[in-house]
Design an enzyme around this catalytic site. Structure first.
Site, PDB file in Angstrom:
ATOM      1  N   LYS A 133     -84.304 -46.855 -25.922  1.00  0.00           N
ATOM      2  CA  LYS A 133     -83.286 -46.642 -26.527  1.00  0.00           C
ATOM      3  C   LYS A 133     -82.223 -45.628 -25.904  1.00  0.00           C
ATOM      4  CE  LYS A 133     -85.795 -48.599 -29.987  1.00  0.00           C
ATOM      5  NZ  LYS A 133     -87.218 -47.997 -31.400  1.00  0.00           N
TER       6      LYS A 133
ATOM      7  N   PHE B  98     -84.969 -48.297 -43.584  1.00  0.00           N
ATOM      8  CA  PHE B  98     -84.016 -47.626 -42.224  1.00  0.00           C
ATOM      9  C   PHE B  98     -83.801 -48.533 -41.664  1.00  0.00           C
ATOM     10  CE2 PHE B  98     -88.925 -48.975 -41.202  1.00  0.00           C
ATOM     11  CZ  PHE B  98     -88.889 -50.262 -40.160  1.00  0.00           C
TER      12      PHE B  98
ATOM     13  N   ARG C  58     -94.490 -42.892 -26.100  1.00  0.00           N
ATOM     14  CA  ARG C  58     -94.053 -41.969 -27.168  1.00  0.00           C
ATOM     15  C   ARG C  58     -95.032 -40.539 -27.852  1.00  0.00           C
ATOM     16  NH1 ARG C  58     -93.433 -47.666 -30.645  1.00  0.00           N
ATOM     17  NH2 ARG C  58     -91.290 -47.827 -29.782  1.00  0.00           N
TER      18      ARG C  58
ATOM     19  N   HIS D  50     -88.266 -49.291 -27.172  1.00  0.00           N
ATOM     20  CA  HIS D  50     -89.266 -50.360 -27.666  1.00  0.00           C
ATOM     21  C   HIS D  50     -89.206 -51.379 -26.436  1.00  0.00           C
ATOM     22  CE1 HIS D  50     -88.287 -54.838 -30.474  1.00  0.00           C
ATOM     23  NE2 HIS D  50     -88.066 -54.745 -28.289  1.00  0.00           N
TER      24      HIS D  50
ATOM     25  N   GLU E  21     -86.217 -62.285 -27.574  1.00  0.00           N
ATOM     26  CA  GLU E  21     -85.749 -61.275 -26.689  1.00  0.00           C
ATOM     27  C   GLU E  21     -85.594 -60.869 -25.983  1.00  0.00           C
ATOM     28  OE1 GLU E  21     -88.491 -57.723 -30.196  1.00  0.00           O
ATOM     29  OE2 GLU E  21     -88.337 -57.658 -27.362  1.00  0.00           O
TER      30      GLU E  21
HETATM   31  P1  RTP Z   1     -89.900 -50.649 -31.532  1.00  0.00           P
HETATM   32  O1  RTP Z   1     -89.630 -52.439 -32.230  1.00  0.00           O
HETATM   33  O2  RTP Z   1     -88.824 -50.370 -31.773  1.00  0.00           O
HETATM   34  O3  RTP Z   1     -90.482 -51.718 -30.384  1.00  0.00           O
HETATM   35  O4  RTP Z   1     -90.959 -50.574 -33.041  1.00  0.00           O
HETATM   36  P2  RTP Z   1     -92.385 -50.454 -33.282  1.00  0.00           P
HETATM   37  O5  RTP Z   1     -92.364 -52.102 -33.048  1.00  0.00           O
HETATM   38  O6  RTP Z   1     -93.902 -50.351 -32.904  1.00  0.00           O
HETATM   39  O7  RTP Z   1     -91.826 -50.758 -35.010  1.00  0.00           O
HETATM   40  P3  RTP Z   1     -91.387 -51.601 -36.042  1.00  0.00           P
HETATM   41  O8  RTP Z   1     -91.878 -51.551 -37.086  1.00  0.00           O
HETATM   42  O9  RTP Z   1     -90.460 -53.254 -35.166  1.00  0.00           O
HETATM   43  O10 RTP Z   1     -89.765 -51.043 -35.782  1.00  0.00           O
HETATM   44  C1  RTP Z   1     -88.484 -50.968 -35.422  1.00  0.00           C
HETATM   45  C2  RTP Z   1     -87.596 -49.572 -34.671  1.00  0.00           C
HETATM   46  O11 RTP Z   1     -87.390 -49.204 -36.417  1.00  0.00           O
HETATM   47  C3  RTP Z   1     -87.109 -47.652 -36.342  1.00  0.00           C
HETATM   48  N1  RTP Z   1     -88.363 -47.271 -37.165  1.00  0.00           N
HETATM   49  N2  RTP Z   1     -87.634 -46.671 -38.468  1.00  0.00           N
HETATM   50  N3  RTP Z   1     -87.445 -44.228 -40.162  1.00  0.00           N
HETATM   51  C4  RTP Z   1     -88.759 -44.810 -40.299  1.00  0.00           C
HETATM   52  O12 RTP Z   1     -89.923 -44.921 -41.026  1.00  0.00           O
HETATM   53  C5  RTP Z   1     -89.314 -45.481 -39.131  1.00  0.00           C
HETATM   54  N4  RTP Z   1     -89.300 -47.017 -39.371  1.00  0.00           N
HETATM   55  C6  RTP Z   1     -89.528 -47.674 -38.006  1.00  0.00           C
HETATM   56  C7  RTP Z   1     -88.073 -46.845 -35.136  1.00  0.00           C
HETATM   57  O13 RTP Z   1     -87.237 -46.839 -34.611  1.00  0.00           O
HETATM   58  C8  RTP Z   1     -89.274 -47.856 -34.855  1.00  0.00           C
HETATM   59  O14 RTP Z   1     -89.065 -47.964 -33.264  1.00  0.00           O
END
Ligand code: RTP
Length: 147
Positions: free
Chosen positions: A9, A57, A102, A115, A126
């Protein structure tokens, strides 16, 4: 062979972690099959994160992803989707174990460096979205010793 989509990112690129992240995947034994530095626009980022469009978010996440270039990659290897997620660590860096990307490199969920696809099916979608031109097929000379 299984493939996954990994994106460094904007914060990971700006903080100089491209080499560090590539190194962690290489050392594990995975093969880099696609790589590019790209700055994506809003419609593209919204498509990538379409599953999260109802989340509070979502807009902030899209703003963040389009703010500066990201590194888009395809990695290949045995169980690379699930193992890649383990190398990356939990979504919230406060809960990511030390030793994960992370866990070692981030403190904020909104700036969590990287990601990785969460399933083989997501990886397929993707990779098709980020690499519509396709992936060059090549084999590392070390492949026979990797696993
Ligand atoms: P990614 O898709 O980036 O690998 O992340 P992930 O599966 O671990 O998490 P996901 O729930 O899919 O969330 C995607 C990205 O959204 C941002 N996020 N911000 N502010 C918040 O509470 C929040 N929660 C998620 C994070 O950048 C997360 O990687």
């Amino acid at each position: 062979m299984e493939q996954t989509f990994i994106m460094i990112k904007p914060d990971g690129v700006q903080r100089g972690f491209i080499g560090e992240i590539i190194s962690r995947f290489e050392k594990k034994g995975f093969s880099l099959k696609g790589l590019k530095l790209v700055k994506v626009d809003r419609p593209f980022a919204e498509k990538h994160y379409a599953d999260l469009s109802a989340k509070p978010f979502f807009n902030g996440l899209v703003e963040y992803i389009i703010s500066d270039p990201v590194v888009a990659m395809v990695w290949e290897g045995k169980n690379v989707v699930a193992t890649g997620r383990k190398i990356i660590g939990a979504t919230n860096p406060a809960e990511s174990a030390p030793g994960t990307i992370r866990g070692d490199l981030a403190v904020e969920v909104g700036r969590n460096v990287i990601h990785g696809s969460d399933s083989v099916e997501s990886a397929r979608k993707e990779i098709a979205l980020w690499f519509p031109e396709g992936i060059i097929s090549w084999q590392s000379s070390l492949n026979q010793w990797i696993y």
